[in-house]
Design a protein around this motif. Structure first.
Motif, PDB file in Angstrom:
ATOM      1  N   ILE A 291       0.836  -1.206   0.000  1.00 63.44           N
ATOM      2  CA  ILE A 291       0.000   0.000   0.000  1.00 63.44           C
ATOM      3  C   ILE A 291       0.868   1.251   0.000  1.00 63.44           C
ATOM      4  O   ILE A 291       0.628   2.183  -0.768  1.00 63.44           O
ATOM      5  CB  ILE A 291      -0.956   0.005   1.212  1.00 63.44           C
ATOM      6  N   SER A 292       1.924   1.259   0.801  1.00 61.24           N
ATOM      7  CA  SER A 292       2.735   2.471   0.817  1.00 61.24           C
ATOM      8  C   SER A 292       3.490   2.620  -0.503  1.00 61.24           C
ATOM      9  O   SER A 292       3.702   3.741  -0.972  1.00 61.24           O
ATOM     10  CB  SER A 292       3.681   2.494   2.019  1.00 61.24           C
ATOM     11  N   GLY A 293       3.867   1.499  -1.130  1.00 58.47           N
ATOM     12  CA  GLY A 293       4.480   1.578  -2.452  1.00 58.47           C
ATOM     13  C   GLY A 293       3.523   2.166  -3.468  1.00 58.47           C
ATOM     14  O   GLY A 293       3.896   3.013  -4.290  1.00 58.47           O
ATOM     15  N   ALA A 294       2.258   1.737  -3.390  1.00 62.21           N
ATOM     16  CA  ALA A 294       1.251   2.261  -4.316  1.00 62.21           C
ATOM     17  C   ALA A 294       1.045   3.755  -4.091  1.00 62.21           C
ATOM     18  O   ALA A 294       0.872   4.526  -5.041  1.00 62.21           O
ATOM     19  CB  ALA A 294      -0.067   1.510  -4.135  1.00 62.21           C
ATOM     20  N   MET A 295       1.100   4.163  -2.818  1.00 65.65           N
ATOM     21  CA  MET A 295       0.933   5.586  -2.519  1.00 65.65           C
ATOM     22  C   MET A 295       2.091   6.405  -3.080  1.00 65.65           C
ATOM     23  O   MET A 295       1.893   7.507  -3.595  1.00 65.65           O
ATOM     24  CB  MET A 295       0.861   5.799  -1.004  1.00 65.65           C
TER      25      MET A 295
ATOM     26  N   VAL B 141      -0.708  12.947   0.139  1.00 69.58           N
ATOM     27  CA  VAL B 141      -0.610  11.540  -0.262  1.00 69.58           C
ATOM     28  C   VAL B 141       0.604  10.877   0.380  1.00 69.58           C
ATOM     29  O   VAL B 141       0.529   9.768   0.920  1.00 69.58           O
ATOM     30  CB  VAL B 141      -0.539  11.411  -1.802  1.00 69.58           C
ATOM     31  N   ASN B 142       1.731  11.580   0.370  1.00 69.92           N
ATOM     32  CA  ASN B 142       2.939  10.997   0.959  1.00 69.92           C
ATOM     33  C   ASN B 142       2.800  10.816   2.462  1.00 69.92           C
ATOM     34  O   ASN B 142       3.257   9.809   3.019  1.00 69.92           O
ATOM     35  CB  ASN B 142       4.154  11.864   0.643  1.00 69.92           C
ATOM     36  N   ALA B 143       2.161  11.787   3.112  1.00 72.20           N
ATOM     37  CA  ALA B 143       1.954  11.662   4.552  1.00 72.20           C
ATOM     38  C   ALA B 143       1.105  10.429   4.848  1.00 72.20           C
ATOM     39  O   ALA B 143       1.380   9.652   5.763  1.00 72.20           O
ATOM     40  CB  ALA B 143       1.283  12.919   5.097  1.00 72.20           C
ATOM     41  N   LEU B 144       0.070  10.252   4.028  1.00 73.28           N
ATOM     42  CA  LEU B 144      -0.820   9.089   4.193  1.00 73.28           C
ATOM     43  C   LEU B 144      -0.033   7.794   4.005  1.00 73.28           C
ATOM     44  O   LEU B 144      -0.177   6.844   4.779  1.00 73.28           O
ATOM     45  CB  LEU B 144      -1.936   9.186   3.155  1.00 73.28           C
ATOM     46  N   ALA B 145       0.825   7.786   2.970  1.00 79.39           N
ATOM     47  CA  ALA B 145       1.625   6.585   2.702  1.00 79.39           C
ATOM     48  C   ALA B 145       2.493   6.251   3.900  1.00 79.39           C
ATOM     49  O   ALA B 145       2.613   5.094   4.300  1.00 79.39           O
ATOM     50  CB  ALA B 145       2.495   6.810   1.467  1.00 79.39           C
ATOM     51  N   ARG B 146       3.096   7.267   4.515  1.00 79.50           N
ATOM     52  CA  ARG B 146       3.967   7.026   5.667  1.00 79.50           C
ATOM     53  C   ARG B 146       3.165   6.457   6.830  1.00 79.50           C
ATOM     54  O   ARG B 146       3.616   5.554   7.520  1.00 79.50           O
ATOM     55  CB  ARG B 146       4.636   8.328   6.107  1.00 79.50           C
TER      56      ARG B 146
ATOM     57  N   VAL C  61       0.376   4.735   6.713  1.00 76.23           N
ATOM     58  CA  VAL C  61       0.005   3.347   6.415  1.00 76.23           C
ATOM     59  C   VAL C  61       1.192   2.422   6.634  1.00 76.23           C
ATOM     60  O   VAL C  61       1.088   1.375   7.266  1.00 76.23           O
ATOM     61  CB  VAL C  61      -0.500   3.222   4.963  1.00 76.23           C
ATOM     62  N   ALA C  62       2.367   2.836   6.130  1.00 77.45           N
ATOM     63  CA  ALA C  62       3.553   1.996   6.258  1.00 77.45           C
ATOM     64  C   ALA C  62       3.918   1.794   7.720  1.00 77.45           C
ATOM     65  O   ALA C  62       4.199   0.685   8.161  1.00 77.45           O
ATOM     66  CB  ALA C  62       4.720   2.626   5.504  1.00 77.45           C
ATOM     67  N   ALA C  63       3.890   2.873   8.489  1.00 71.08           N
ATOM     68  CA  ALA C  63       4.272   2.782   9.902  1.00 71.08           C
ATOM     69  C   ALA C  63       3.314   1.860  10.648  1.00 71.08           C
ATOM     70  O   ALA C  63       3.736   0.980  11.399  1.00 71.08           O
ATOM     71  CB  ALA C  63       4.267   4.173  10.530  1.00 71.08           C
TER      72      ALA C  63
END
Lengths: 318, 286
Positions: free
Chosen positions: A228-232, A301-306, A308-310
């Motif tokens: 998911i974070s890769g997709a973000m 979007v990047n904040a969201l990705a982080r 999700v990854a965390a």
């Protein structure tokens, strides 16, 4: 004897001092690098805000068009997000499939070659993809795919309207964007899939899982947050992609849901690239203001990705 | 897999059991008969010429120094060694008279009949306790009514002596349990699909003594229903739980491992036939 002891003690003392000195230099350098990034980012944000602000508050009558800023930027925001989502919808499943093939199905040599090729794809400048899109992909789709979609699938709003004969459509742009973001999603997915603990895979196999069942039971749940974070990250890249879209898309003003016609909402980045050379005065400020909007969207979007990854990694640790 | 069990569970479970055990659970399982088994990794002969009869509904312990191939042998009993590329065997392993290496035999089916518990507890980290227990069932039959699923979860967790400790938090992740509880959860997961044989690869080596006692007590209960084969480095453990013991040895690095002798556990530990066995069990080497 005593002499040598003293000497060695001095030696170690000097060594200790240089060691600490080196530490301090390195700490300073890395701290400086970190601060530099923050300063650059703040500088960009400040510039966008200062130069864009006049464009946001401008009286519509002063511009050639009579749109307020919101009316101006709205279709661009829509086009940006729409194109990026189409790209993501095409690229994500493909990237996951390729990543699984590399990590779990392909023989080692094939996997390594394929991995190199995918990474190579990331090294190609997007303007090249843009030229390929307009010269090869667009005519191909316009001749073979869009007429069929227009005839047979027009009940779906995405495929309504008169099919483009040039192929310079949102779908073509989305496909090229998908190729642009495919490598990053594939690379990240491949890494997280490879990290699946052998123990979990064996647990699944020992229960009588087939390979595909094992992948669904052990590999995908373990790698889900990474994927998911890769997709973000891919989505962030697609949002900001400029040249490929500018070359391919035939833009119009307004909101358009159909992705196979010649009328398409432009994206922010592509709009800036197309309009900037012939703009002056407040028009430039307005373009910069749209850049600020893109900055905020990408940041979100990047904040969201982080996040999700965390959240995902702490869950997979246990 | 006796009659009493089947009447207490639902129809779908009974159907599934029959599916997994082929012609239906035979009343007296035959155990495993291994003959002339050579195990290779590529060209390397890892274990040579094993002949062994593993009695049904008993515990067989495999002991021996590190690297002697006992884990490899254990994994060859449900074809789990095949996950390593290049691994292959010569010889036969008969489960109820049927060669698990016969032509056309799917290893996936074999692993459903012969379950496995690993050295380190490995519950699926993203699944709840209940889902972990059901993981194997879900592979076999996609549709399972809520009540049937609940029954299987309770029965398996009770079977693994874990029910009372986790019954109030079945929807919590399995990774939140202690090591010993996680290992018993893995045993519950393995017995949920009602295998005939349970292979255990040093199941207590990552556990503290209290958890080890709990798992050993569990093994002694389980042997009334399952054929158990356990690899252990702990000779006291082999002496405590097993009925029969096989001693594996190796002549040197790069040489294949082989079975020195196999006998009743009491005999192996009190009066073994071979000198190497006696040296090993008395702690003179290994």
């Amino acid at each position: 004897m005593t002499q040598s002891t003293i000497e060695s003690a001095q030696g170690s003392g000097v060594e200790g001092r240089t060691g600490r000195f080196g530490d301090r230099i390195f700490a300073g350098l890395s701290k400086g690098a970190g601060v530099l990034i923050l300063v650059t980012l703040a500088g960009v944000a400040l510039f966008l805000f200062r130069e864009g602000y006049p464009g946001i508050n401008v009286d519509p009558s002063e511009m050639d068009g009579s749109d307020t800023f919101i009316q101006y930027v709205g279709p661009l925001v829509f086009g940006t997000i729409f194109a990026a989502l189409i790209a993501l919808a095409i690229a994500a499943p493909l990237a996951i499939a390729v990543a699984l093939f590399i990590s779990h199905y392909a023989p080692r040599r094939v996997a390594r070659t394929l991995g190199y090729l995918i990474d190579l794809l990331a090294a190609i400048p997007s303007v090249v993809f843009g030229i390929w899109g307009i010269r090869v992909l667009a005519p191909l789709l316009a001749q073979n795919v869009y007429p069929w979609l227009g005839d047979n699938a027009s009940f779906i709003p995405l495929f309504s309207g008169s099919a483009s004969t040039s192929g310079r459509t949102m779908l073509t742009a989305g496909m090229v964007l998908a190729v642009v973001i495919l490598p990053i999603i594939t690379a990240i997915s491949r890494e997280v899939f490879l990290q699946t603990p052998r123990l979990h895979e064996e647990a699944s196999l020992a229960l009588g899982a087939t390979k595909w069942e094992m992948i669904r039971q052990a590999v995908i749940p373990y790698g889900r947050s990474g994927v998911i974070s890769g997709a973000m990250l891919g989505l962030g890249r697609a949002l900001g992609e400029t040249m490929a879209v500018a070359i391919i898309l035939s833009p119009s003003d307004g909101y358009f849901w159909s992705i196979i016609t010649n009328q398409n909402s432009n994206t922010i980045a592509s709009n800036i690239a197309l309009k900037f050379p012939e703009s002056s005065g407040l028009e430039v400020n307005r373009l910069i203001a749209t850049g600020l909007v893109l900055f905020v969207i990408t940041f979100g979007v990047n904040a969201l990705a982080r996040r999700v990854a965390a959240a995902g990694f702490s869950g997979a640790d246990g | 897999m006796n009659d009493a069990d089947q009447t207490t569970t639902t129809g779908s479970v009974t159907r599934m059991t029959e599916q997994m055990t082929g012609v239906g659970a035979s009343e007296t399982p035959d155990g495993l008969r291994v003959s002339d088994l050579n195990i290779y990794y590529g060209d390397f002969l890892a274990v040579r010429k094993v002949d062994m009869t593993i009695e049904p509904r008993s515990i067989t312990a495999l002991i021996g120094p590190s690297g002697c191939g006992k884990s490899t042998f254990l994994r060859s009993l449900n074809r789990m060694h095949e996950v390593i590329p290049g691994a292959r065997v010569e010889g036969t392993v008969l489960l109820d008279g049927e060669d698990i290496y016969g032509p056309g035999v799917d290893p996936v089916i074999i692993r459903r009949k012969i379950g496995m518990v690993f050295q380190r507890p490995n519950p699926f980290p993203t699944m709840s306790i209940a889902e972990n227990v059901l993981a194997g069932i879900r592979l076999n039959s996609k549709r399972l009514s809520k009540s049937a699923a609940d029954d299987i979860v309770e029965k398996s967790l009770r079977g693994a002596n874990l029910w009372d400790e986790v019954k109030n938090r079945l929807d919590q992740p399995g990774s939140g349990l202690s090591g010993g509880q996680q290992q018993r959860l893995c045993i519950a997961r393995a017995i949920a699909v009602e295998p005939e044989v349970l292979l255990m690869d040093e199941p207590c080596s990552a556990l503290d003594p209290i958890s080890t006692m709990a798992v050993e007590a569990l093994m002694l209960e389980l042997k009334s229903e399952y054929t158990i084969v356990i690899v252990t480095h702990n000779m006291q453990q082999a002496a405590r739980v097993s009925d029969r013991t096989a001693f594996f040895n190796i002549d040197g690095t790069g040489q294949p491992g082989y079975v020195v002798e196999m006998d009743l556990t009491e005999k192996i530990f009190s009066n073994p036939t071979e000198k190497a066995t006696s040296d090993y069990v008395t702690g003179r080497f290994g």
